[in-house]
Design a protein around this motif. Structure first.
Motif, PDB file in Angstrom:
ATOM      1  N   UNK A  29      68.359  14.901 103.485  1.00  0.00           N
ATOM      2  CA  UNK A  29      69.374  15.385 101.867  1.00  0.00           C
ATOM      3  C   UNK A  29      68.850  14.100 100.863  1.00  0.00           C
ATOM      4  N   UNK A  30      68.524  12.790 100.950  1.00  0.00           N
ATOM      5  CA  UNK A  30      68.235  11.690 100.019  1.00  0.00           C
ATOM      6  C   UNK A  30      66.673  11.649  99.723  1.00  0.00           C
ATOM      7  N   UNK A  31      65.703  12.303 101.249  1.00  0.00           N
ATOM      8  CA  UNK A  31      64.506  12.248 100.564  1.00  0.00           C
ATOM      9  C   UNK A  31      64.312  13.699  99.873  1.00  0.00           C
ATOM     10  N   UNK A  32      65.237  14.567  99.921  1.00  0.00           N
ATOM     11  CA  UNK A  32      64.679  15.669  98.804  1.00  0.00           C
ATOM     12  C   UNK A  32      65.359  15.657  97.498  1.00  0.00           C
ATOM     13  N   UNK A  33      66.489  14.509  97.894  1.00  0.00           N
ATOM     14  CA  UNK A  33      66.756  14.309  96.082  1.00  0.00           C
ATOM     15  C   UNK A  33      65.836  13.516  95.321  1.00  0.00           C
ATOM     16  N   UNK A  34      65.044  12.266  96.191  1.00  0.00           N
ATOM     17  CA  UNK A  34      64.434  11.774  95.501  1.00  0.00           C
ATOM     18  C   UNK A  34      62.709  12.674  95.169  1.00  0.00           C
ATOM     19  N   UNK A  35      62.629  13.540  96.382  1.00  0.00           N
ATOM     20  CA  UNK A  35      61.397  14.093  95.441  1.00  0.00           C
ATOM     21  C   UNK A  35      62.061  15.308  94.249  1.00  0.00           C
ATOM     22  N   UNK A  36      63.131  15.550  94.097  1.00  0.00           N
ATOM     23  CA  UNK A  36      63.397  16.325  92.535  1.00  0.00           C
ATOM     24  C   UNK A  36      63.216  14.820  92.286  1.00  0.00           C
ATOM     25  N   UNK A  37      63.565  13.903  91.951  1.00  0.00           N
ATOM     26  CA  UNK A  37      63.789  13.733  90.912  1.00  0.00           C
ATOM     27  C   UNK A  37      62.392  12.864  90.788  1.00  0.00           C
ATOM     28  N   UNK A  38      61.652  12.733  91.592  1.00  0.00           N
ATOM     29  CA  UNK A  38      59.621  12.164  91.399  1.00  0.00           C
ATOM     30  C   UNK A  38      59.085  14.055  90.843  1.00  0.00           C
ATOM     31  N   UNK A  39      59.597  14.521  91.260  1.00  0.00           N
ATOM     32  CA  UNK A  39      58.924  16.120  90.622  1.00  0.00           C
ATOM     33  C   UNK A  39      59.498  16.196  88.778  1.00  0.00           C
ATOM     34  N   UNK A  40      59.892  15.290  88.575  1.00  0.00           N
ATOM     35  CA  UNK A  40      61.073  15.669  87.218  1.00  0.00           C
ATOM     36  C   UNK A  40      60.353  14.626  86.540  1.00  0.00           C
ATOM     37  N   UNK A  41      60.091  13.228  87.422  1.00  0.00           N
ATOM     38  CA  UNK A  41      59.322  12.274  86.232  1.00  0.00           C
ATOM     39  C   UNK A  41      57.962  12.452  86.390  1.00  0.00           C
ATOM     40  N   UNK A  42      57.158  13.491  87.395  1.00  0.00           N
ATOM     41  CA  UNK A  42      56.052  13.447  86.926  1.00  0.00           C
ATOM     42  C   UNK A  42      55.481  15.063  85.911  1.00  0.00           C
ATOM     43  N   UNK A  43      56.762  15.653  85.823  1.00  0.00           N
ATOM     44  CA  UNK A  43      56.556  16.722  85.301  1.00  0.00           C
ATOM     45  C   UNK A  43      56.937  16.139  83.946  1.00  0.00           C
ATOM     46  N   UNK A  44      57.724  15.504  83.554  1.00  0.00           N
ATOM     47  CA  UNK A  44      57.869  15.107  81.922  1.00  0.00           C
ATOM     48  C   UNK A  44      58.462  13.070  82.009  1.00  0.00           C
ATOM     49  N   UNK A  53      63.963   9.697  77.831  1.00  0.00           N
ATOM     50  CA  UNK A  53      64.851  10.729  78.194  1.00  0.00           C
ATOM     51  C   UNK A  53      64.732  12.384  80.311  1.00  0.00           C
ATOM     52  N   UNK A  54      64.197  11.414  80.933  1.00  0.00           N
ATOM     53  CA  UNK A  54      63.702  12.301  82.341  1.00  0.00           C
ATOM     54  C   UNK A  54      64.757  11.921  82.956  1.00  0.00           C
ATOM     55  N   UNK A  55      64.932   9.941  83.055  1.00  0.00           N
ATOM     56  CA  UNK A  55      66.105   9.289  83.779  1.00  0.00           C
ATOM     57  C   UNK A  55      67.028   9.966  83.448  1.00  0.00           C
ATOM     58  N   UNK A  56      67.341   9.981  82.329  1.00  0.00           N
ATOM     59  CA  UNK A  56      69.062  10.332  81.462  1.00  0.00           C
ATOM     60  C   UNK A  56      69.753  11.772  82.235  1.00  0.00           C
ATOM     61  N   UNK A  57      68.571  12.291  81.469  1.00  0.00           N
ATOM     62  CA  UNK A  57      68.953  13.335  82.441  1.00  0.00           C
ATOM     63  C   UNK A  57      69.307  14.088  83.505  1.00  0.00           C
ATOM     64  N   UNK A  58      68.235  13.333  84.395  1.00  0.00           N
ATOM     65  CA  UNK A  58      68.529  13.060  86.074  1.00  0.00           C
ATOM     66  C   UNK A  58      69.665  13.147  86.131  1.00  0.00           C
TER      67      UNK A  58
END
Length: 158
Positions: A29-44, A53-58
């Motif tokens: 689960x941690x790997x999936x969650x970290x990948x989702x966060x990383x994807x958000x940070x790369x995208x925005x 904003x991205x870290x805030x929204x995450x």
């Protein structure tokens, strides 16, 4: 009443699954969650020196989902698989939210002497994260209560 009294809640404690299985669920689960966060940070990506904003929204989104998860699994006992909370709560949502990056962002803003942005980020993140947990729990309780009433209210007797 949608809220349970504290004496009605299940006793907290370790999951009933074996420790290696729990650790595996948390890691996956941690790997999936970290990948989702990383994807958000790369995208925005955050603008240099701007509000992160991205870290805030995450973090706020993750906190809202923690509120939902706790109502569904602990208060209402809707999902009882022993690996669900470790996988989703500690793993996915723990890997997705990133309060260490939040702290590093605040530190970076302070080092660059962007005091108003640092203070705004510090305060709004804490307030919004706590409000998100509360709102996620309240909305989930209401939806579950409405679903329970809808199921009974729609039945007719002859």
């Amino acid at each position: 009443m949608s809220e349970q009294a504290p004496d009605e809640l299940p006793e907290p404690g370790p999951p009933s699954a074996s420790q290696p299985r729990v650790l595996g669920a948390v890691a996956a689960g941690g790997a999936l969650g970290a990948l989702a966060r990383y994807a958000a940070l790369v995208r925005w990506p955050a603008a240099e020196g701007g509000f992160p904003w991205t870290v805030f929204v995450v973090n706020v989104t993750g906190c809202a989902l923690i509120g939902v998860l706790m109502v569904v699994t602990v208060e209402r006992g809707r999902v009882t698989h022993p690996l669900l909370r470790p996988f989703l709560g500690v793993g996915v949502l723990g890997g997705f939210t990133t309060f260490s990056t939040y702290a590093a962002d605040v530190s970076g803003l302070l080092v660059r002497q962007e005091l108003p942005t640092a203070v705004a980020y510090m305060a709004t993140t804490v307030v919004a994260a706590l409000a998100a947990v509360w709102a996620g729990a309240v909305v989930t309780r209401r939806l579950l209560d409405r679903g329970a009433r809808g199921g009974r209210g729609g039945e007719r007797t002859a």
